[in-house]
Design a protein around this motif. Structure first.
Motif, PDB file in Angstrom:
ATOM      1  N   LEU A  22       3.845  13.362 -38.786  1.00 28.74           N
ATOM      2  CA  LEU A  22       3.520  14.774 -38.653  1.00 28.74           C
ATOM      3  C   LEU A  22       2.126  14.904 -38.061  1.00 28.74           C
ATOM      4  O   LEU A  22       1.155  14.423 -38.640  1.00 28.74           O
ATOM      5  N   THR A  23       2.046  15.557 -36.895  1.00 29.97           N
ATOM      6  CA  THR A  23       0.759  15.756 -36.225  1.00 29.97           C
ATOM      7  C   THR A  23       0.343  17.218 -36.292  1.00 29.97           C
ATOM      8  O   THR A  23       1.162  18.094 -36.609  1.00 29.97           O
ATOM      9  N   VAL A  24      -0.898  17.451 -35.948  1.00 25.69           N
ATOM     10  CA  VAL A  24      -1.404  18.819 -35.868  1.00 25.69           C
ATOM     11  C   VAL A  24      -0.561  19.612 -34.884  1.00 25.69           C
ATOM     12  O   VAL A  24      -0.169  20.752 -35.153  1.00 25.69           O
ATOM     13  N   ASP A  59      -5.182  16.975 -40.019  1.00 28.10           N
ATOM     14  CA  ASP A  59      -6.586  16.923 -40.411  1.00 28.10           C
ATOM     15  C   ASP A  59      -7.207  18.306 -40.227  1.00 28.10           C
ATOM     16  O   ASP A  59      -6.519  19.257 -39.864  1.00 28.10           O
ATOM     17  N   GLU A  60      -8.487  18.409 -40.469  1.00 28.36           N
ATOM     18  CA  GLU A  60      -9.140  19.716 -40.442  1.00 28.36           C
ATOM     19  C   GLU A  60      -9.205  20.341 -39.051  1.00 28.36           C
ATOM     20  O   GLU A  60      -9.516  21.527 -38.928  1.00 28.36           O
ATOM     21  N   SER A  61      -8.854  19.599 -38.016  1.00 23.76           N
ATOM     22  CA  SER A  61      -8.805  20.192 -36.673  1.00 23.76           C
ATOM     23  C   SER A  61      -7.704  21.236 -36.569  1.00 23.76           C
ATOM     24  O   SER A  61      -7.709  22.065 -35.660  1.00 23.76           O
ATOM     25  N   GLN A  90      -5.891  15.322 -47.347  1.00 23.57           N
ATOM     26  CA  GLN A  90      -6.262  16.206 -46.235  1.00 23.57           C
ATOM     27  C   GLN A  90      -5.612  17.584 -46.358  1.00 23.57           C
ATOM     28  O   GLN A  90      -6.211  18.589 -45.988  1.00 23.57           O
ATOM     29  N   TRP A  91      -4.398  17.673 -46.885  1.00 24.47           N
ATOM     30  CA  TRP A  91      -3.758  18.979 -47.057  1.00 24.47           C
ATOM     31  C   TRP A  91      -4.535  19.831 -48.059  1.00 24.47           C
ATOM     32  O   TRP A  91      -4.692  21.036 -47.880  1.00 24.47           O
ATOM     33  N   HIS A  97     -10.133  25.139 -47.189  1.00 23.46           N
ATOM     34  CA  HIS A  97     -10.998  25.596 -46.096  1.00 23.46           C
ATOM     35  C   HIS A  97     -10.379  26.677 -45.208  1.00 23.46           C
ATOM     36  O   HIS A  97     -11.103  27.369 -44.498  1.00 23.46           O
ATOM     37  N   TYR A  98      -9.066  26.806 -45.223  1.00 23.41           N
ATOM     38  CA  TYR A  98      -8.434  27.779 -44.335  1.00 23.41           C
ATOM     39  C   TYR A  98      -8.607  29.186 -44.889  1.00 23.41           C
ATOM     40  O   TYR A  98      -8.188  29.477 -46.005  1.00 23.41           O
ATOM     41  N   ARG A  99      -9.195  30.045 -44.139  1.00 25.14           N
ATOM     42  CA  ARG A  99      -9.475  31.425 -44.553  1.00 25.14           C
ATOM     43  C   ARG A  99      -8.337  32.346 -44.116  1.00 25.14           C
ATOM     44  O   ARG A  99      -8.523  33.277 -43.347  1.00 25.14           O
ATOM     45  N   CYS A 100      -7.166  32.095 -44.640  1.00 28.33           N
ATOM     46  CA  CYS A 100      -5.978  32.840 -44.238  1.00 28.33           C
ATOM     47  C   CYS A 100      -5.986  34.278 -44.730  1.00 28.33           C
ATOM     48  O   CYS A 100      -5.277  35.119 -44.182  1.00 28.33           O
TER      49      CYS A 100
END
Length: 151
Positions: A22-24, A59-61, A90-91, A97-100
């Motif tokens: 699974l990639t970004v 990852d965080e990217s 990483q999840w 960190h995600y400001r959804c």
């Protein structure tokens, strides 16, 4: 694409299963395809089940790219709830960190699918048919067939 999904409950619930590598880019493509699906209901709930991922390259990217996708689809994501079931550190970093909330949505990372389902208001047993789908995992079709919920 190593993410397959099925729409349940008349498009208000998405069960997505990730497998293999699974990639970004895979995650971004999944979000783009999903948000363009005309059967998807606004304010939907999504369970992204990553327990079958053997090589998790998220990852965080992904944060910036997810933000772009969600900001372009505000009317669809507003009110939606995302539950990601994963076991990689990483999840959990991404989830923190995600400001959804700036898109009107909520995302929580879980390590247990039954707890995620409780948060989403879904009976975990209802997903049994989809967890072990007979659709080949190497299928080029990114979607499972749409199935009406059991009544």
């Amino acid at each position: 694409m190593p993410i397959q999904y099925v729409l349940l409950e008349r498009g208000s619930f998405v069960y997505a299963r990730a497998y293999g590598t699974l990639t970004v880019q895979d995650l971004i493509e999944h979000e783009q395809v999903l948000l363009q699906d005309p059967r998807l209901d606004r304010g939907y709930r999504q369970l992204l089940d990553c327990r079958w991922v053997s090589d998790d390259q998220i990852d965080e990217s992904v944060l910036t790219q997810l933000a772009r996708v969600h900001s372009r689809n505000l009317s669809s994501v507003k009110g939606s709830r995302y539950a990601v079931v994963a076991h990689s550190v990483q999840w959990f970093r991404i989830g923190s960190h995600y400001r959804c909330e700036q898109y009107g949505m909520t995302m929580i990372i879980f390590n247990d699918p039954s707890t995620a389902c409780i948060w989403l208001g879904i009976d975990y047993r209802q997903l049994a048919d989809y967890r072990w789908s007979k659709i080949p995992v190497l299928s080029s079709n990114p979607q499972w067939p749409v199935v009406a919920p059991a009544v």
